[in-house]
Design a protein around this motif. Structure first.
Motif, short mmCIF file in Angstrom:
data_model
loop_
_atom_site.label_atom_id
_atom_site.label_comp_id
_atom_site.label_asym_id
_atom_site.label_seq_id
_atom_site.Cartn_x
_atom_site.Cartn_y
_atom_site.Cartn_z
N VAL A 130 79.15 61.53 84.87
CA VAL A 130 80.23 62.48 85.44
C VAL A 130 80.49 63.45 84.09
O VAL A 130 80.15 64.58 84.24
CB VAL A 130 81.38 61.99 85.83
N SER A 131 80.96 62.72 82.87
CA SER A 131 80.97 63.45 81.91
C SER A 131 80.85 62.23 80.61
O SER A 131 81.37 61.27 80.83
CB SER A 131 82.24 64.24 81.80
N THR A 132 80.32 62.74 79.68
CA THR A 132 80.24 61.56 78.41
C THR A 132 81.74 61.43 77.86
O THR A 132 81.95 60.24 77.26
CB THR A 132 79.25 62.01 77.14
N MET A 133 82.53 62.30 77.99
CA MET A 133 83.95 62.12 77.54
C MET A 133 84.53 61.17 78.32
O MET A 133 85.35 60.43 77.99
CB MET A 133 84.68 63.78 77.76
N PHE A 152 72.33 64.24 82.20
CA PHE A 152 72.98 65.11 82.99
C PHE A 152 74.29 64.73 83.24
O PHE A 152 74.73 63.64 83.60
CB PHE A 152 72.12 65.07 84.30
N GLN A 153 75.15 65.62 83.48
CA GLN A 153 76.64 65.64 83.83
C GLN A 153 76.89 66.16 85.08
O GLN A 153 76.75 67.52 85.25
CB GLN A 153 77.40 66.10 82.61
N THR A 154 77.61 65.39 86.11
CA THR A 154 77.83 66.11 86.99
C THR A 154 79.10 67.00 87.24
O THR A 154 79.44 67.63 87.76
CB THR A 154 77.96 65.07 88.42
N GLY A 156 80.52 68.33 83.52
CA GLY A 156 80.63 68.37 82.23
C GLY A 156 81.84 69.13 81.72
O GLY A 156 82.28 70.12 82.53
N ARG A 157 82.83 68.58 80.74
CA ARG A 157 83.79 69.45 80.50
C ARG A 157 83.65 70.29 79.39
O ARG A 157 83.10 70.20 78.37
CB ARG A 157 84.88 68.38 80.02
N GLY A 158 84.28 71.45 79.45
CA GLY A 158 84.36 72.54 78.38
C GLY A 158 85.52 72.60 77.72
O GLY A 158 86.39 71.95 78.11
N GLN A 159 85.84 73.56 76.99
CA GLN A 159 87.29 73.77 76.27
C GLN A 159 88.27 73.99 77.48
O GLN A 159 87.67 75.08 78.50
CB GLN A 159 86.96 74.89 75.34
N ALA A 160 89.39 74.00 77.23
CA ALA A 160 90.39 74.19 78.18
C ALA A 160 89.97 73.68 79.64
O ALA A 160 89.57 72.72 79.79
CB ALA A 160 90.84 75.74 77.85
N LYS A 224 75.46 84.43 69.71
CA LYS A 224 75.36 83.57 71.00
C LYS A 224 75.74 82.33 70.72
O LYS A 224 75.25 81.82 69.70
CB LYS A 224 73.77 83.97 71.60
N LYS A 225 76.19 81.80 71.60
CA LYS A 225 76.72 80.14 71.64
C LYS A 225 75.42 79.43 71.71
O LYS A 225 74.91 79.52 72.93
CB LYS A 225 77.68 79.93 72.57
N ILE A 226 75.12 78.49 70.84
CA ILE A 226 74.11 77.35 71.15
C ILE A 226 74.61 76.06 71.04
O ILE A 226 74.13 75.24 71.83
CB ILE A 226 72.81 77.57 69.76
N GLY A 246 82.91 65.52 71.79
CA GLY A 246 81.82 65.86 72.76
C GLY A 246 81.39 67.10 72.38
O GLY A 246 81.83 68.22 71.93
N VAL A 247 79.52 66.84 72.48
CA VAL A 247 78.92 67.79 71.91
C VAL A 247 77.91 68.25 72.91
O VAL A 247 77.13 67.26 73.46
CB VAL A 247 78.24 67.49 70.57
N GLY A 248 77.68 69.66 73.28
CA GLY A 248 76.72 70.04 73.97
C GLY A 248 75.84 71.20 73.50
O GLY A 248 76.39 72.16 72.82
C1 BTN Z 1 82.85 74.25 74.94
O1 BTN Z 1 83.38 74.77 75.90
O2 BTN Z 1 82.57 74.93 74.07
C2 BTN Z 1 82.97 72.88 74.76
C3 BTN Z 1 81.83 72.21 75.42
C4 BTN Z 1 81.35 70.77 75.21
C5 BTN Z 1 80.36 70.04 76.14
C6 BTN Z 1 79.99 68.56 75.72
S1 BTN Z 1 78.69 68.04 76.50
C7 BTN Z 1 78.98 66.60 76.25
C8 BTN Z 1 80.41 66.45 76.12
N1 BTN Z 1 80.75 65.83 77.61
C9 BTN Z 1 81.53 66.56 78.24
O3 BTN Z 1 81.80 66.63 79.45
N2 BTN Z 1 81.81 67.84 77.39
C10 BTN Z 1 81.13 67.89 75.98
#
Ligand code: BTN
Length: 365
Positions: A130-133, A152-154, A156-160, A224-226, A246-248
């Motif tokens: 679901v997410s590595t977090m 693969f994350q079903t 994945g979480r980003g900021q906020a 650009k965001k990498i 957590g890093v993507g």
């Molecule tokens: C951002 O929004 O800039 C933060 C993104 C972080 C993504 C990574 S991917 C691995 C880890 N698991 C998640 O669900 N999110 C972080």
């Protein structure tokens, strides 16, 4: 025992997915695509589980409610009858055994085999999560450093409240957990600086000096965001009990959905694929070095972070509380807030989400 408890227990294990590939009434529980248990919704008093052949003989002697599986290979699978003489705790432990039997028999993925991981690190790879977090917060480990990777994350979480989208098998997605006991809660921004510098260092090998840190810890290449980073500290008073990062990183993804503001991948820049495992090894290696330095010489880390800060000393347009202005980033303060001196005005510090960059293409993030 009932189907719901059985199902919840199956799903409580890391990396488990469920599906109905054999028909709507049959629910299969899998780890990494391999089935370890199954229930038939038409026969709610019965489940099927994978079982070690010797244990299966022993169990069948002791419980009439455990029999060789009717529809499956009778040597490796058992039928478990909920309404006979098998206690619930035995059924739950049979689920655990089935899960681990399958999980430990999975081929070691060479892509994520780390023979040279530094001592103190424990690594687990899951093809899908679901997410590595979420996974890492459930994962119990005595190792000082825990690293979880996935393809693969079903969810994945980003900021906020943002999500993190990443094409299957193309990118680096990982979380790590450790206890920075020698860094105080008040200096927690140091941890952000360490991970950001580690990723910059590893990406620099491919992209040279144009890899920069957009405060607080996005990694940018030519605007650009990498790479995106999430950081979560568990604090107790002045101490950091544990930190999860957590890093993507966009590695081999060739194109991105249009709704993403300004993504870029290594593939798009270099025109060729990059070995994700090698990149990760370099990040871990750099992380170990910078982490050590953060504990012994934090000022050096702060200085290196500033040297890599996107738009440092460059007048640019920003937005804060709906007001647009020209300002110049002058650094970060002790709390990790961004200090910006406004054209013709004063200098002030901004916390996360208090200031927006207005990038050239008009895409702020
Ligand atoms: C951002 O929004 O800039 C933060 C993104 C972080 C993504 C990574 S991917 C691995 C880890 N698991 C998640 O669900 N999110 C972080």
């Amino acid at each position: 025992m009932n189907l719901e408890v059985f199902r919840n227990h199956c799903l409580s294990h890391i990396g488990v997915t469920e599906d109905c590939a054999f028909g709507d009434e049959t629910v299969l529980f899998r780890i990494c695509n391999k089935i370890f248990a199954c229930v038939d919704l038409n026969r709610p008093h019965l489940a099927v589980a994978k079982c070690d052949p010797d244990l299966s003989i022993d169990l069948r002697d002791r419980h009439s409610g455990i029999r060789p599986a009717w529809h499956w290979n009778k040597r490796h699978w058992i039928d478990i009858y909920f309404d006979e003489d098998v206690p619930d705790d035995v059924i739950l432990s049979l689920i655990d055994k089935a899960y681990w039997l399958v999980r430990t028999s999975l081929p070691k993925k060479t892509l994520y085999n780390f023979p040279d991981l530094p001592s103190g690190w424990h690594h687990e790879h899951f093809p899908e999560l679901v997410s590595t977090m979420d996974c890492i917060s459930d994962y119990e480990s005595d190792s000082p450093f825990l690293l979880i990777t996935t393809d693969f994350q079903t969810k994945g979480r980003g900021q906020a409240t943002n999500s993190w989208e990443s094409e299957k098998g193309a990118n680096l997605l990982f979380s790590m957990r450790f206890s920075p006991t020698r860094i105080s809660a008040g200096s927690q921004f140091l941890v952000s600086q360490v991970i950001a510098l580690s990723i910059v260092e590893a990406l620099k090998r491919f992209l040279g000096n144009e890899v920069l840190i957009k405060w607080p810890n996005d990694i940018y290449y030519k605007g650009k965001k990498i790479c995106g980073i999430l950081i979560d500290h568990k604090l107790s008073g002045l101490k950091i009990l544990s930190t999860t990062i957590g890093v993507g990183i966009n590695v081999n993804q060739q194109s991105f959905p249009l709704h993403l503001p300004n993504p870029v991948s290594l593939f798009q820049i270099l025109g060729k694929e990059v070995d994700r495992a090698a990149l990760l090894r370099n990040i871990i290696k750099s992380f170990c070095g910078f982490y050590e330095k953060a504990q012994n010489n934090p000022e050096r880390i702060r200085k290196m972070y500033l040297e890599r800060l996107f738009l440092l000393d460059v007048p640019a347009r920003y937005k804060s509380k709906g007001r647009s202005f020209i300002g110049t980033i002058t650094g970060t303060d002790d709390n990790g807030q961004l200090t910006v001196s406004e054209e013709g005005g004063a200098s002030r510090s901004y916390g996360f989400k208090e200031i927006e960059y207005t990038l050239e293409e008009g895409s702020a993030s």
